[in-house]
Design a protein around this motif. Structure first.
Motif, PDB file in Angstrom:
ATOM      1  N   MET A 159       0.805  -1.225   0.000  1.00 33.66           N
ATOM      2  CA  MET A 159       0.000   0.000   0.000  1.00 33.66           C
ATOM      3  C   MET A 159       0.841   1.279   0.000  1.00 33.66           C
ATOM      4  N   TYR A 160       1.590   1.523   1.123  1.00 32.31           N
ATOM      5  CA  TYR A 160       2.118   2.879   1.309  1.00 32.31           C
ATOM      6  C   TYR A 160       3.186   3.301   0.287  1.00 32.31           C
ATOM      7  N   PRO A 161       4.060   2.397  -0.209  1.00 36.52           N
ATOM      8  CA  PRO A 161       5.048   2.931  -1.166  1.00 36.52           C
ATOM      9  C   PRO A 161       4.389   3.528  -2.411  1.00 36.52           C
ATOM     10  N   LEU A 162       3.395   2.821  -2.921  1.00 39.03           N
ATOM     11  CA  LEU A 162       2.749   3.289  -4.149  1.00 39.03           C
ATOM     12  C   LEU A 162       1.860   4.507  -3.873  1.00 39.03           C
ATOM     13  N   ALA A 163       1.121   4.458  -2.759  1.00 37.76           N
ATOM     14  CA  ALA A 163       0.249   5.592  -2.413  1.00 37.76           C
ATOM     15  C   ALA A 163       1.081   6.862  -2.259  1.00 37.76           C
ATOM     16  N   ILE A 164       2.216   6.734  -1.579  1.00 38.94           N
ATOM     17  CA  ILE A 164       3.076   7.897  -1.318  1.00 38.94           C
ATOM     18  C   ILE A 164       3.764   8.344  -2.602  1.00 38.94           C
ATOM     19  N   ALA A 165       4.230   7.372  -3.403  1.00 39.37           N
ATOM     20  CA  ALA A 165       4.863   7.737  -4.678  1.00 39.37           C
ATOM     21  C   ALA A 165       3.879   8.503  -5.564  1.00 39.37           C
ATOM     22  N   CYS A 166       2.597   8.183  -5.449  1.00 37.32           N
ATOM     23  CA  CYS A 166       1.567   8.886  -6.250  1.00 37.32           C
ATOM     24  C   CYS A 166       1.293  10.295  -5.732  1.00 37.32           C
ATOM     25  N   GLY A 167       1.871  10.661  -4.577  1.00 32.86           N
ATOM     26  CA  GLY A 167       1.686  12.022  -4.061  1.00 32.86           C
ATOM     27  C   GLY A 167       0.692  12.136  -2.920  1.00 32.86           C
ATOM     28  N   ASN A 168       0.215  11.001  -2.417  1.00 31.15           N
ATOM     29  CA  ASN A 168      -0.692  11.017  -1.260  1.00 31.15           C
ATOM     30  C   ASN A 168       0.126  11.022   0.024  1.00 31.15           C
ATOM     31  N   THR A 169      -0.521  11.356   1.133  1.00 31.38           N
ATOM     32  CA  THR A 169       0.078  11.093   2.442  1.00 31.38           C
ATOM     33  C   THR A 169      -0.727   9.970   3.088  1.00 31.38           C
ATOM     34  N   TYR A 463      -1.844  -3.066  -5.450  1.00 34.69           N
ATOM     35  CA  TYR A 463      -0.524  -2.794  -6.082  1.00 34.69           C
ATOM     36  C   TYR A 463      -0.558  -2.957  -7.605  1.00 34.69           C
ATOM     37  N   GLY A 464       0.589  -2.932  -8.265  1.00 34.19           N
ATOM     38  CA  GLY A 464       0.596  -2.976  -9.730  1.00 34.19           C
ATOM     39  C   GLY A 464      -0.135  -1.760 -10.302  1.00 34.19           C
ATOM     40  N   ARG A 465      -0.553  -1.864 -11.553  1.00 32.23           N
ATOM     41  CA  ARG A 465      -1.212  -0.719 -12.200  1.00 32.23           C
ATOM     42  C   ARG A 465      -2.557  -0.394 -11.556  1.00 32.23           C
ATOM     43  N   ASP A 466      -3.254  -1.430 -11.050  1.00 30.26           N
ATOM     44  CA  ASP A 466      -4.501  -1.152 -10.328  1.00 30.26           C
ATOM     45  C   ASP A 466      -4.226  -0.280  -9.108  1.00 30.26           C
ATOM     46  N   GLY A 467      -3.072  -0.496  -8.473  1.00 30.67           N
ATOM     47  CA  GLY A 467      -2.709   0.309  -7.303  1.00 30.67           C
ATOM     48  C   GLY A 467      -2.553   1.773  -7.681  1.00 30.67           C
ATOM     49  N   VAL A 468      -1.930   2.034  -8.813  1.00 26.81           N
ATOM     50  CA  VAL A 468      -1.761   3.425  -9.263  1.00 26.81           C
ATOM     51  C   VAL A 468      -3.148   4.024  -9.545  1.00 26.81           C
ATOM     52  N   ARG A 469      -4.018   3.241 -10.178  1.00 25.41           N
ATOM     53  CA  ARG A 469      -5.380   3.748 -10.446  1.00 25.41           C
ATOM     54  C   ARG A 469      -6.110   4.031  -9.142  1.00 25.41           C
ATOM     55  N   PHE A 470      -5.948   3.125  -8.160  1.00 21.76           N
ATOM     56  CA  PHE A 470      -6.668   3.298  -6.894  1.00 21.76           C
ATOM     57  C   PHE A 470      -6.227   4.572  -6.179  1.00 21.76           C
ATOM     58  N   TYR A 471      -4.922   4.853  -6.192  1.00 26.24           N
ATOM     59  CA  TYR A 471      -4.398   5.971  -5.403  1.00 26.24           C
ATOM     60  C   TYR A 471      -4.362   7.294  -6.165  1.00 26.24           C
ATOM     61  N   THR A 472      -4.958   7.328  -7.351  1.00 26.73           N
ATOM     62  CA  THR A 472      -4.995   8.585  -8.105  1.00 26.73           C
ATOM     63  C   THR A 472      -6.402   8.785  -8.670  1.00 26.73           C
ATOM     64  N   ARG A 473      -6.709  10.014  -9.037  1.00 25.79           N
ATOM     65  CA  ARG A 473      -7.930  10.265  -9.800  1.00 25.79           C
ATOM     66  C   ARG A 473      -7.553  11.057 -11.046  1.00 25.79           C
ATOM     67  N   THR A 474      -8.357  10.850 -12.068  1.00 26.45           N
ATOM     68  CA  THR A 474      -8.014  11.421 -13.365  1.00 26.45           C
ATOM     69  C   THR A 474      -8.687  12.780 -13.521  1.00 26.45           C
ATOM     70  N   LYS A 475      -7.942  13.701 -14.071  1.00 29.90           N
ATOM     71  CA  LYS A 475      -8.516  15.011 -14.405  1.00 29.90           C
ATOM     72  C   LYS A 475      -8.342  15.202 -15.908  1.00 29.90           C
ATOM     73  N   ALA A 476      -9.444  15.460 -16.617  1.00 30.61           N
ATOM     74  CA  ALA A 476      -9.363  15.656 -18.067  1.00 30.61           C
ATOM     75  C   ALA A 476      -9.469  17.149 -18.366  1.00 30.61           C
ATOM     76  N   VAL A 477      -8.553  17.663 -19.155  1.00 29.92           N
ATOM     77  CA  VAL A 477      -8.467  19.104 -19.416  1.00 29.92           C
ATOM     78  C   VAL A 477      -8.671  19.345 -20.909  1.00 29.92           C
ATOM     79  N   THR A 478      -9.501  20.347 -21.234  1.00 29.54           N
ATOM     80  CA  THR A 478      -9.664  20.753 -22.627  1.00 29.54           C
ATOM     81  C   THR A 478      -9.177  22.196 -22.714  1.00 29.54           C
TER      82      THR A 478
END
Ligand code: NAD
Length: 497
Positions: A159-169, A463-478
């Motif tokens: 959990m925490y290495p990926l969550a933190i690497a993604c910019g979460n605390t 963990y894995g790519r699902d872990g990155v998806r879980f710990y981030t949210r997508t912002k779409a910009v136009t």
């Protein structure tokens, strides 16, 4: 007696604890330390520390985050024997098993070192005339992890290495049974350069967990533990508006077809059934022997089980350590009694095991049942101890129907030399992690880990790519740069030109 403190804002929490729990040495049965149990106010302090650290941490460059993750990787690698020793002391697992746990956790840290590539977004030029679109992945904020006793170092590292690497605390609530590895690793994170407050550890029980689940500043919760608690965490956390992934218990089947290499299958079943005294969520706990496979497999299992050595981790000859508590040992032993009462044949009986010099340790010898039937409690329930059952069925279809009828869907394995049968099995089986002649198919860090059915509540694996998806949210910009050609009021719905 030592009191194990919380770790908040980069240091041991210094306020005297109002509540405590006992930490046992399972090999001796003695209480060896006390662990502070968080009140809601302590959890609030940890979340406040994580919230205070968030703005600076999420603004920290990917280059810097990557460097810290690499430094952490080096420190864990250098100190892995020390971490393993803590696991043996508090969990009871033997040193080789403890080291294996740390090494598998290390692989997730290594995966997190690739965050710069993993977190990349998408960009499209000219989606409409001189309009560009892009999507970026941003951290969620303060996220929490709640973890079980059986992998006190590795599961938090899911959990925490990926969550933190993604910019979460992060706020971690590890198991209160073996809390020291979490504090040790949090300290290594600081040594690696992580700013205070980015990773916090609170110890405790339901009181701490409930405060995490209802706290408005916690954006997401990752949980690993038993199914009833996983369901509770998922329902309560999502009701409070959080993103939740909750991994639960298991009853992993190993199907053995008559054409399998029985020596290989027996080696694999004994390792996967009794390793870590059966306290693994990916342990094999049921063997489904198809056709005449049982005739050859059961004697091969007996022979191997008779040679296993159960004992304390301090004895280099020990292969299985004690169970986590006396209460859990008695519960597992009770399944041994229940299986006999239900009419299964107890071909290896470890219930009476005594370990010389460790009479008060929470030991139980390996038990093997033959003639197990689906209606028995030893088939239905997750036992989480050194009890393996063999079910005999006539056909592959019967074996598959049993796997599908079981409520859990964490791991499963098939042993066969028939590639066509294995391929059909992989395609059809309704289980999250599948092994072909591999008994414990724990995915690599760059795949994701997760079961199906009652073994996971939530949409994404861990963990894995699902872990990155879980710990981030997508912002779409136009985006369009102002251009006088596009002047003029238009109330129509924007269309691409
Ligand atoms: P558990 O469910 O008892 O505890 C897990 C965590 O939840 C601990 O931190 C504990 O303090 C907390 N907790 C316990 N009771 C609670 C309650 N009533 N309310 C709120 N929080 C509570 O699990 P355990 O005994 O520590 O671990 C063994 C279980 O974990 C087994 O069922 C095993 O299969 C499962 N497990 C699953 C996986 C997986 O990946 N699916 C991995 C490891 C372990």
């Amino acid at each position: 007696m030592e009191t194990i403190p919380h770790w908040i804002a980069g240091k041991p929490y210094d306020r005297a604890a109002e509540r405590h729990g006992d930490v046992y040495n399972p090999a001796t049965g003695a209480v060896q330390a006390r662990v502070a149990f968080a009140t809601p106010a302590v959890v609030d302090d940890a979340i406040a520390a994580a919230a205070a650290a968030l703005p600076a941490w999420r603004a920290t460059s990917l280059a810097r985050r990557t460097k810290i993750m690499f430094a952490f990787r080096e420190l864990v690698d250098r100190r892995k024997e020390d971490i393993a020793a803590l696991l043996t002391r508090e969990h009871g697992k033997v040193p080789s098993d403890a080291l294996g746990e740390v090494n598998r956790g290390l692989e997730v840290i290594e995966f997190a070192c690739g965050i710069a590539d993993l977190i990349k977004g998408e960009y499209s030029e000219n989606v409409s005339t001189e309009v560009d679109s892009y999507a970026i992945r941003q951290p969620l904020g303060v996220v929490a992890g709640i973890t079980p006793f059986n992998f006190p170092a590795m599961v938090p590292m899911w959990m925490y290495p990926l969550a933190i690497a993604c910019g979460n605390t992060f706020v971690l609530k590890p198991s209160e049974r073996d809390p020291s590895a979490a504090n040790f690793c949090a300290q290594l994170m600081m040594e690696a350069g992580l700013p205070p407050g980015v990773l916090n550890v609170v110890h405790g029980d339901k009181v701490a967990v409930d405060r995490i689940l209802e706290h408005p500043q916690v954006a997401a919760v990752s949980f690993v533990g038993s199914t009833p608690i996983a369901r509770y965490i998922y329902e309560t956390g999502t009701r409070h508006g959080k993103r939740v992934q909750a991994l639960g218990g298991a009853k992993n089947h190993m199907i053995v077809l008559p054409d399998a290499d029985m020596e290989l299958a027996a080696d694999a079943a004994v390792g996967a059934g009794y390793g870590s005294a059966g306290e693994r969520c990916m342990a094999i706990s049921v063997i489904v022997a198809v056709g005449d496979a049982g005739e050859r497999l059961v004697p091969a299992l007996r022979e191997r089980i008779a040679r296993l050595k159960t004992g304390p981790g301090s004895d280099p000859g020990s292969e299985l350590g004690p169970l986590i508590t006396g209460a859990h040992r008695d519960k597992v032993k009770g399944y041994g009694d229940a299986g006999v009462g239900e009419g299964a044949k107890l071909v290896m009986d470890g219930r009476g095991l005594r370990v010389a010099g460790h009479e008060d340790g929470f030991f139980l010898g390996p038990c093997l049942f033959d003639g197990v039937r689906p209606e028995m409690s030893i088939y239905q329930d997750e036992i989480f101890g050194p009890v393996l059952g063999v079910v005999r069925v006539a056909t592959y279809d019967e074996a598959m129907a049993m796997v599908h009828a079981h409520p859990y869907g964490n791991g499963v394995a098939i042993f066969t030399n028939d590639g066509g049968a294995a391929r059909k099995f992989v395609a059809e089986v309704e289980v999250g992690m599948v092994g072909v002649n591999v008994p414990i198919p724990v995915p690599m860090a760059y795949y994701s880990f997760g079961g199906w059915k009652a073994s996971l509540f939530g949409d994404l694996h861990i963990y894995g790519r699902d872990g990155v998806r879980f710990y981030t949210r997508t912002k779409a910009v136009t985006s369009r740069w102002p251009d006088p050609r596009f002047r003029g009021v238009d109330l129509g719905f924007p269309q691409n030109k």
